[in-house]
Design a protein around this motif. Structure first.
Motif, PDB file in Angstrom:
ATOM      1  N   UNK A  94     -17.731  25.445  67.105  1.00  0.00           N
ATOM      2  CA  UNK A  94     -18.027  25.741  65.601  1.00  0.00           C
ATOM      3  C   UNK A  94     -18.390  24.179  64.903  1.00  0.00           C
ATOM      4  N   UNK A  95     -18.904  24.482  63.800  1.00  0.00           N
ATOM      5  CA  UNK A  95     -19.034  23.564  62.917  1.00  0.00           C
ATOM      6  C   UNK A  95     -18.200  23.766  61.761  1.00  0.00           C
ATOM      7  N   UNK A  96     -17.351  22.847  60.982  1.00  0.00           N
ATOM      8  CA  UNK A  96     -16.649  23.146  60.018  1.00  0.00           C
ATOM      9  C   UNK A  96     -17.470  23.202  58.855  1.00  0.00           C
ATOM     10  N   UNK A  97     -17.223  23.901  57.776  1.00  0.00           N
ATOM     11  CA  UNK A  97     -17.863  23.992  56.490  1.00  0.00           C
ATOM     12  C   UNK A  97     -16.829  24.051  55.436  1.00  0.00           C
ATOM     13  N   UNK A  98     -17.135  23.497  54.355  1.00  0.00           N
ATOM     14  CA  UNK A  98     -16.541  23.332  53.142  1.00  0.00           C
ATOM     15  C   UNK A  98     -16.291  24.847  52.718  1.00  0.00           C
ATOM     16  N   UNK A  99     -14.912  25.368  52.381  1.00  0.00           N
ATOM     17  CA  UNK A  99     -14.630  26.454  51.896  1.00  0.00           C
ATOM     18  C   UNK A  99     -14.715  26.679  50.490  1.00  0.00           C
ATOM     19  N   UNK A 126     -15.356  24.978  45.043  1.00  0.00           N
ATOM     20  CA  UNK A 126     -16.551  24.321  45.329  1.00  0.00           C
ATOM     21  C   UNK A 126     -17.792  24.996  44.569  1.00  0.00           C
ATOM     22  N   UNK A 127     -18.352  23.930  43.494  1.00  0.00           N
ATOM     23  CA  UNK A 127     -19.586  24.345  42.781  1.00  0.00           C
ATOM     24  C   UNK A 127     -20.834  24.085  43.235  1.00  0.00           C
ATOM     25  N   UNK A 132     -21.690  18.455  47.478  1.00  0.00           N
ATOM     26  CA  UNK A 132     -20.239  18.356  47.685  1.00  0.00           C
ATOM     27  C   UNK A 132     -19.488  18.060  46.341  1.00  0.00           C
ATOM     28  N   UNK A 133     -19.645  18.877  45.377  1.00  0.00           N
ATOM     29  CA  UNK A 133     -18.950  18.944  44.029  1.00  0.00           C
ATOM     30  C   UNK A 133     -18.083  19.894  43.947  1.00  0.00           C
ATOM     31  N   UNK A 134     -16.735  19.658  43.748  1.00  0.00           N
ATOM     32  CA  UNK A 134     -15.454  20.642  43.507  1.00  0.00           C
ATOM     33  C   UNK A 134     -15.211  20.604  42.103  1.00  0.00           C
ATOM     34  N   UNK A 135     -14.491  21.718  41.628  1.00  0.00           N
ATOM     35  CA  UNK A 135     -14.076  21.803  40.324  1.00  0.00           C
ATOM     36  C   UNK A 135     -12.585  22.176  40.143  1.00  0.00           C
ATOM     37  N   UNK A 137      -9.411  24.001  39.002  1.00  0.00           N
ATOM     38  CA  UNK A 137      -9.435  25.337  38.527  1.00  0.00           C
ATOM     39  C   UNK A 137      -8.490  25.287  37.027  1.00  0.00           C
ATOM     40  N   UNK A 138      -7.668  24.400  36.976  1.00  0.00           N
ATOM     41  CA  UNK A 138      -6.964  24.119  35.779  1.00  0.00           C
ATOM     42  C   UNK A 138      -7.560  23.449  34.519  1.00  0.00           C
ATOM     43  N   UNK A 139      -8.199  22.164  34.769  1.00  0.00           N
ATOM     44  CA  UNK A 139      -8.752  21.524  33.915  1.00  0.00           C
ATOM     45  C   UNK A 139     -10.315  21.317  33.841  1.00  0.00           C
ATOM     46  N   UNK A 140     -10.898  22.171  34.815  1.00  0.00           N
ATOM     47  CA  UNK A 140     -12.486  22.173  34.962  1.00  0.00           C
ATOM     48  C   UNK A 140     -13.106  20.912  35.378  1.00  0.00           C
ATOM     49  N   UNK A 141     -12.436  19.622  35.458  1.00  0.00           N
ATOM     50  CA  UNK A 141     -12.780  18.496  36.043  1.00  0.00           C
ATOM     51  C   UNK A 141     -13.488  18.546  37.237  1.00  0.00           C
ATOM     52  N   UNK A 142     -14.835  18.175  37.230  1.00  0.00           N
ATOM     53  CA  UNK A 142     -15.233  17.979  38.674  1.00  0.00           C
ATOM     54  C   UNK A 142     -15.353  16.674  39.301  1.00  0.00           C
ATOM     55  N   UNK A 143     -15.324  16.704  40.505  1.00  0.00           N
ATOM     56  CA  UNK A 143     -15.220  15.732  41.457  1.00  0.00           C
ATOM     57  C   UNK A 143     -16.218  15.522  42.874  1.00  0.00           C
ATOM     58  N   UNK A 144     -16.604  14.525  43.365  1.00  0.00           N
ATOM     59  CA  UNK A 144     -17.349  14.382  44.378  1.00  0.00           C
ATOM     60  C   UNK A 144     -16.379  14.448  45.680  1.00  0.00           C
ATOM     61  N   UNK A 145     -16.613  15.435  46.470  1.00  0.00           N
ATOM     62  CA  UNK A 145     -15.563  15.527  47.392  1.00  0.00           C
ATOM     63  C   UNK A 145     -15.439  14.161  48.602  1.00  0.00           C
ATOM     64  N   UNK A 146     -16.572  13.474  48.414  1.00  0.00           N
ATOM     65  CA  UNK A 146     -16.309  11.966  49.116  1.00  0.00           C
ATOM     66  C   UNK A 146     -15.220  11.121  48.448  1.00  0.00           C
TER      67      UNK A 146
END
Length: 151
Positions: A94-99, A126-127, A132-135, A137-146
Motif C-alpha cells: 500500500x501507499x499511504x494517502x492523506x485522509x 483536507x482542503x 497539502x493544505x488543511x483547515x 474545523x474550529x477557527x478555519x485557519x489553513x496550514x500547509x501540512x509540511x
C-alpha cells in the motif's frame, strides 16, 4: 571482495513501513505509539536508498494497522510504502494517502484557536490534497501540512 549486508530476521506476520524520510523516523514512532507495543519491532535508520538517498524502515511483528492509523502517516511521512506480511510473504502493498480528516493528530498554529486554549481534540479537514493544505474545523485557519506540529 567486500560485501555490505543488512542482516535482519525475516518477518513472519506483521507490517513493514518502508521509505520513511530519516528526519521523520521518530515522529512516525511517536505517531504510531510504537513505544507502547509489546511485539517485536526492528528499526533501520539512515539506510541507503536508490530512490531517496537515505531512508528509514520499521518492521513490526504481529501488528496490522487500520487504514485510518496508516493514513495518519501521510502527515509526517508522505509517500511511505507499506507491506503486509503473512507467513513470510508480502500479501499486500500500500501507499499511504492523506485522509479527509485529521482528528487529534496535528495542532492548530493559530494561537487564538479554541483547541490551543481549551482541553479539546483538534480536527482538520483536507482542503487541497495536492498542495497539502488543511483547515482547522474550529477557527478555519489553513496550514500547509509540511509545517504542522503534531498534537
Amino acid at each position: 571482495m567486500k560485501r555490505e549486508q543488512l542482516i535482519v530476521s525475516a518477518l513472519d506476520h506483521g507490517t513493514v513501513i518502508d521509505h520513511i524520510p530519516c528526519e521523520r523516523l521518530f515522529q512516525v514512532i511517536n505517531l504510531l505509539h510504537l513505544d507502547q507495543m509489546t511485539s517485536k519491532i526492528t528499526i533501520g535508520y539512515n539506510l541507503k536508498s536508490q530512490k531517496m538517498g537515505t531512508k528509514s524502515i520499521i518492521k513490526i511483528a504481529d501488528k496490522f494497522f487500520t487504514d485510518e492509523e496508516l493514513n495518519q502517516l501521510s502527515v509526517v511521512a508522505p509517500n511511505v510504502s507499506l507491506s503486509i506480511i503473512r507467513d513470510y510473504e508480502v500479501v499486500e502493498k500500500k501507499q499511504v494517502c492523506l485522509p479527509e480528516e485529521l482528528r487529534g493528530i496535528v495542532r492548530c498554529n493559530n494561537p487564538k484557536c479554541i483547541t490551543n486554549n481549551e482541553p479539546m481534540q483538534t480536527l482538520f479537514h483536507v482542503t487541497d490534497r495536492q498542495a497539502g493544505i488543511v483547515r482547522c474545523h474550529y477557527c478555519n485557519h489553513e496550514q500547509d501540512i509540511k509545517e504542522v506540529t503534531l498534537a
